[in-house]
Write a protein that holds these residues in place. Structure first.
Motif, mmCIF file in Angstrom:
data_model
loop_
_atom_site.group_PDB
_atom_site.id
_atom_site.type_symbol
_atom_site.label_atom_id
_atom_site.label_comp_id
_atom_site.label_asym_id
_atom_site.label_seq_id
_atom_site.Cartn_x
_atom_site.Cartn_y
_atom_site.Cartn_z
ATOM 1 N N PRO A 62 63.239 40.519 104.420
ATOM 2 C CA PRO A 62 64.021 41.516 103.674
ATOM 3 C C PRO A 62 63.424 41.808 102.295
ATOM 4 N N LEU A 63 63.892 42.913 101.741
ATOM 5 C CA LEU A 63 63.369 43.430 100.471
ATOM 6 C C LEU A 63 63.207 42.376 99.380
ATOM 7 N N GLY A 64 64.277 41.617 99.114
ATOM 8 C CA GLY A 64 64.220 40.619 98.043
ATOM 9 C C GLY A 64 63.153 39.567 98.310
ATOM 10 N N GLY A 65 62.961 39.235 99.568
ATOM 11 C CA GLY A 65 61.933 38.267 99.935
ATOM 12 C C GLY A 65 60.547 38.818 99.661
ATOM 13 N N ALA A 82 59.810 41.057 97.343
ATOM 14 C CA ALA A 82 59.625 41.058 95.890
ATOM 15 C C ALA A 82 59.265 39.653 95.416
ATOM 16 N N MET A 83 59.860 38.644 96.055
ATOM 17 C CA MET A 83 59.610 37.261 95.652
ATOM 18 C C MET A 83 58.171 36.843 95.950
ATOM 19 N N VAL A 84 57.682 37.140 97.144
ATOM 20 C CA VAL A 84 56.349 36.652 97.494
ATOM 21 C C VAL A 84 55.243 37.492 96.856
ATOM 22 N N ALA A 85 55.534 38.741 96.527
ATOM 23 C CA ALA A 85 54.489 39.606 95.972
ATOM 24 C C ALA A 85 53.946 39.067 94.653
ATOM 25 N N GLY A 86 54.809 38.403 93.892
ATOM 26 C CA GLY A 86 54.428 37.938 92.562
ATOM 27 C C GLY A 86 53.211 37.026 92.555
ATOM 28 N N ALA A 87 52.959 36.349 93.666
ATOM 29 C CA ALA A 87 51.837 35.409 93.717
ATOM 30 C C ALA A 87 50.497 36.120 93.533
ATOM 31 N N VAL A 88 50.423 37.359 93.996
ATOM 32 C CA VAL A 88 49.181 38.115 93.844
ATOM 33 C C VAL A 88 48.926 38.398 92.357
ATOM 34 N N ASP A 89 49.978 38.742 91.646
ATOM 35 C CA ASP A 89 49.878 38.930 90.196
ATOM 36 C C ASP A 89 49.394 37.649 89.526
ATOM 37 N N TRP A 142 66.538 39.155 93.925
ATOM 38 C CA TRP A 142 67.612 40.038 93.466
ATOM 39 C C TRP A 142 67.127 41.478 93.270
ATOM 40 N N GLU A 143 65.977 41.792 93.830
ATOM 41 C CA GLU A 143 65.478 43.165 93.829
ATOM 42 C C GLU A 143 66.555 44.061 94.460
ATOM 43 N N PRO A 144 67.036 45.067 93.696
ATOM 44 C CA PRO A 144 68.116 45.887 94.257
ATOM 45 C C PRO A 144 67.621 46.731 95.431
ATOM 46 N N PRO A 145 68.488 46.974 96.408
ATOM 47 C CA PRO A 145 68.062 47.756 97.566
ATOM 48 C C PRO A 145 67.727 49.178 97.171
ATOM 49 N N ASN A 146 66.726 49.767 97.805
ATOM 50 C CA ASN A 146 66.571 51.218 97.674
ATOM 51 C C ASN A 146 67.115 51.792 98.965
ATOM 52 N N ASN A 147 66.761 52.996 99.325
ATOM 53 C CA ASN A 147 67.447 53.502 100.517
ATOM 54 C C ASN A 147 66.861 52.892 101.783
ATOM 55 N N ASN A 148 67.551 53.082 102.865
ATOM 56 C CA ASN A 148 67.207 52.396 104.106
ATOM 57 C C ASN A 148 65.814 52.700 104.632
ATOM 58 N N ALA A 149 65.342 53.910 104.378
ATOM 59 C CA ALA A 149 64.068 54.311 104.953
ATOM 60 C C ALA A 149 62.913 53.564 104.293
ATOM 61 N N ASP A 150 63.084 53.289 103.013
ATOM 62 C CA ASP A 150 61.984 52.736 102.250
ATOM 63 C C ASP A 150 62.290 51.289 101.901
ATOM 64 N N ARG A 151 61.583 50.382 102.521
ATOM 65 C CA ARG A 151 61.950 48.979 102.358
ATOM 66 C C ARG A 151 61.103 48.246 101.340
ATOM 67 N N MET A 152 60.315 48.982 100.571
ATOM 68 C CA MET A 152 59.450 48.295 99.610
ATOM 69 C C MET A 152 60.138 48.130 98.252
ATOM 70 N N PRO A 153 59.855 47.028 97.546
ATOM 71 C CA PRO A 153 60.407 46.887 96.198
ATOM 72 C C PRO A 153 59.954 48.046 95.309
ATOM 73 N N THR A 154 60.848 48.525 94.468
ATOM 74 C CA THR A 154 60.495 49.642 93.595
ATOM 75 C C THR A 154 60.183 49.170 92.175
ATOM 76 N N HIS A 155 60.408 47.883 91.917
ATOM 77 C CA HIS A 155 60.158 47.379 90.572
ATOM 78 C C HIS A 155 58.878 46.561 90.574
ATOM 79 N N GLY A 156 57.767 47.249 90.374
ATOM 80 C CA GLY A 156 56.467 46.589 90.422
ATOM 81 C C GLY A 156 55.883 46.365 89.038
ATOM 82 N N GLU A 157 54.565 46.197 89.005
ATOM 83 C CA GLU A 157 53.865 45.849 87.765
ATOM 84 C C GLU A 157 54.023 46.921 86.684
ATOM 85 N N ASP A 158 53.933 48.179 87.101
ATOM 86 C CA ASP A 158 54.021 49.258 86.102
ATOM 87 C C ASP A 158 55.369 49.211 85.394
#
Lengths: 295, 277
Positions: free
Chosen positions: A83-86, A88-95, A143-159
């Motif tokens: 799921p989305l929050g998961g 967002a959680m694992v993506a941080g390791a690349v940073d 705790w990444e907030p959900p965006n709409n159903n079609a788009d399952r990617m986190p919207t709060h990234g590095e930028d």
């Protein structure tokens, strides 16, 4: 004291035009993941040289993007049904990997990895002339907030994470270092006829609903509500001299600004606070006085 | 530039994926591909928010009976408790606002009150298996449930300095209701119950207006359309619900009435149910 924070009137009473700038001299530089880091030594060395030189004049905080590996992470996660929050959680390791890479390269020039738990130590490091390097992703994690159903990617990234750092600190500027001269009407890598947009108002940009943005859309959406950071600039890191020029107040890429009063032709790039705006010179460009020297 | 065919541009390292490679834009590759629905992480979890001002700040008379009821229910259900902030959080906010500090600073200090309440609840629940769950230890949740513990965590989401500003107010929009709701949404929880000191949602604040009418059931959209001056949950919870996949319905109950929590846990309608559909 039983007033509800859910009450509209109570909420409205909490607005302010005179919010404090916590670290007004700080410039946030965001190193694109895919655009700069993934290109390796050839692209990174000149960019890091430019950063080290700029540090003599400006206080800097470096944020790193993620790039190819985060896209791959998302792809695998989506396939596995994470799921989305998961995600967002694992993506941080690349940073974190990229932070370590950059911190290793900048160590001898006072580069130091800034863990978000040490956020409050920033003043110390900046006064000591260090170049803090931090993961760009904001700590939204599970705790990444959900965006709409079609788009399952986190919207709060590095930028967005680095924009927020600039905003909460009331910093001097936020500069995104990418591999294009700025924002184009389309992806210039796919369409050579795409036009460069040197300056654009944030609301207008959102209305244009461009199919692809060089910057996370959430940055533009958040800028509309910001109290300090009313401009950001996107510059081409493959032309590393652009970095110091942008830091010195020149619009050399694309300036995204919020509100016509913040158009780069009317003030300086970068200004972060209405009270500083009077510092412009006659020709509308930055006067030397307005560029505060960092220690 | 690359588009001019200039060979001197350093190449990007990419990773080959099933659909295109990683230099393709995220939106086109990842959203044009159809993936299966996401999994539910811990679908048996019941996420319960204990109100700060509404429950904790009332002290023993409100908290003790509730603790008893939680312990009783924890025998049959997996319960995760999220703690609210309450009066001290408001005091800290008002001080920070007076000092002209930004939203991110408010969010970072607001966390502390919620943490105090979580620790207090943990101590009260300790002899019944109450454990304090650090957000950093969130992944240990299955372990705690497996051994029959009752994990208690801070309600605030960990956004802190990265809490986004909003127009017209400097109070962080994501506070303890939001954090607890997002926890439930991420876990794919069975229920998400907000324990407060009113029967649920009213047309106005019943503490100030005696004529306020009780609303037993309402859809999120209706509630947003009504644009009430006062709400029983944080506004952003409603916005997030509209976009959520898992937790499409929440219940706000009166924790001062004994038995309400048990009934709500058993799927009964005892307060206000706010749902997407």
């Amino acid at each position: 004291m039983r007033e509800s924070l859910l009450d509209k009137q109570v909420m409205a009473s909490t607005d302010s035009d005179t919010e404090v700038c916590i670290l007004p001299d700080v410039n946030i530089l965001v190193l694109g993941g895919q655009s700069i880091l993934d290109r390796g030594k050839k692209a990174m060395t000149p960019v890091l040289d430019a950063i080290v030189k700029s540090r003599k004049k400006h206080k800097l905080v470096i944020g790193v993007g993620a790039g190819a590996r985060v896209r791959h992470t998302y792809h695998i996660c989506l396939d596995l049904g994470i799921p989305l929050g998961g995600m967002a959680m694992v993506a941080g390791a690349v940073d974190e990997q990229n932070t370590r890479l950059v911190a290793s390269l900048l160590a001898k020039h006072k580069g130091i990895a800034l863990n978000k738990d040490h956020f409050l130590d920033l003043p110390l490091w900046l006064e000591a002339g260090m170049i803090p390097i931090t993961t760009g992703m904001p700590p939204y994690h599970y705790w990444e907030p959900p965006n709409n159903n079609a788009d399952r990617m986190p919207t709060h990234g590095e930028d967005l994470g680095m924009f927020m750092m600039g905003e909460v600190l009331g910093g001097r500027s936020v500069i995104y270092i990418k591999d294009e001269d700025g924002l184009y009407t389309e992806d210039p890598k796919k369409n050579p006829k795409a036009r460069l947009i040197p300056a654009i108002e944030a609301n207008e940009l959102l209305e244009m609903n461009l199919p692809e943005l060089i910057l996370e859309k959430s940055v533009v959406q958040t800028m509309v509500n910001s109290r300090h950071m009313k401009q950001v600039q996107i510059v081409n890191g493959l032309k590393p001299e652009m970095i110091s020029r942008a830091l010195n107040g020149e619009p050399v890429g694309t300036v995204i600004y919020c509100g016509e009063e913040n158009h780069p032709s009317k003030g300086m790039w970068p200004w972060t606070d209405g009270r500083k705006k009077s510092a412009k010179s006659k020709n509308g460009k930055v006067g030397k006085k307005s560029v505060r020297r960092a220690r | 530039m690359a588009r001019n065919g200039n060979g001197s541009i350093p190449q990007r390292r990419t990773i080959q994926m099933t659909h295109g490679n990683t230099t393709s834009s995220v939106t086109s590759v990842l959203t044009d591909t159809t993936y299966e629905d996401p999994i539910l992480v811990l679908p048996d979890t019941n996420v319960i928010k204990i109100g700060g001002q509404s429950i904790m700040d009332r002290g023993r008379s409100a908290v003790f009976p509730l603790i008893e009821e939680i312990v009783e229910n924890a025998k049959d259900h997996q319960i995760l408790i999220g703690a609210g902030g309450g009066t001290r959080a408001r005091h800290a906010y008002s001080l920070a606002l007076d000092l002209d500090l930004p939203t991110g600073v408010l969010a970072s200090i607001g966390c502390a009150t919620s943490r105090q309440n979580a620790r207090i609840l943990q101590m009260l629940l300790a002899k019944h298996g109450g454990v304090y769950l650090n957000p950093e230890d969130f992944e240990k949740l299955p372990l705690y449930f497996r051994v029959g513990c009752i994990p208690v965590m801070v309600g605030m989401p960990p956004y802190e300095y990265w809490e986004k500003p909003t127009k017209g107010s400097r109070i962080p929009q994501n506070r303890t209701d939001s954090g607890v709701y997002l926890t439930a949404e991420f876990l794919g929880a069975r229920t998400c119950i907000f324990v407060k000191d009113e029967d649920g949602l009213y047309t106005d604040d019943p503490k100030k207006n005696k004529h306020a009418k009780f609303i037993p059931k309402i859809t999120v959209q209706e509630l947003l359309d009504r644009d009430l001056d006062d709400l029983v949950v944080e506004h952003i919870v409603l916005e997030n619900m509209l976009k959520a996949r898992n937790v499409r319905s929440i219940q706000v109950i009166n924790g001062l009435v004994k038995g309400n929590l048990t009934r709500a846990m058993n799927g009964e309608h005892v307060g206000t149910i706010i749902s997407v559909d």
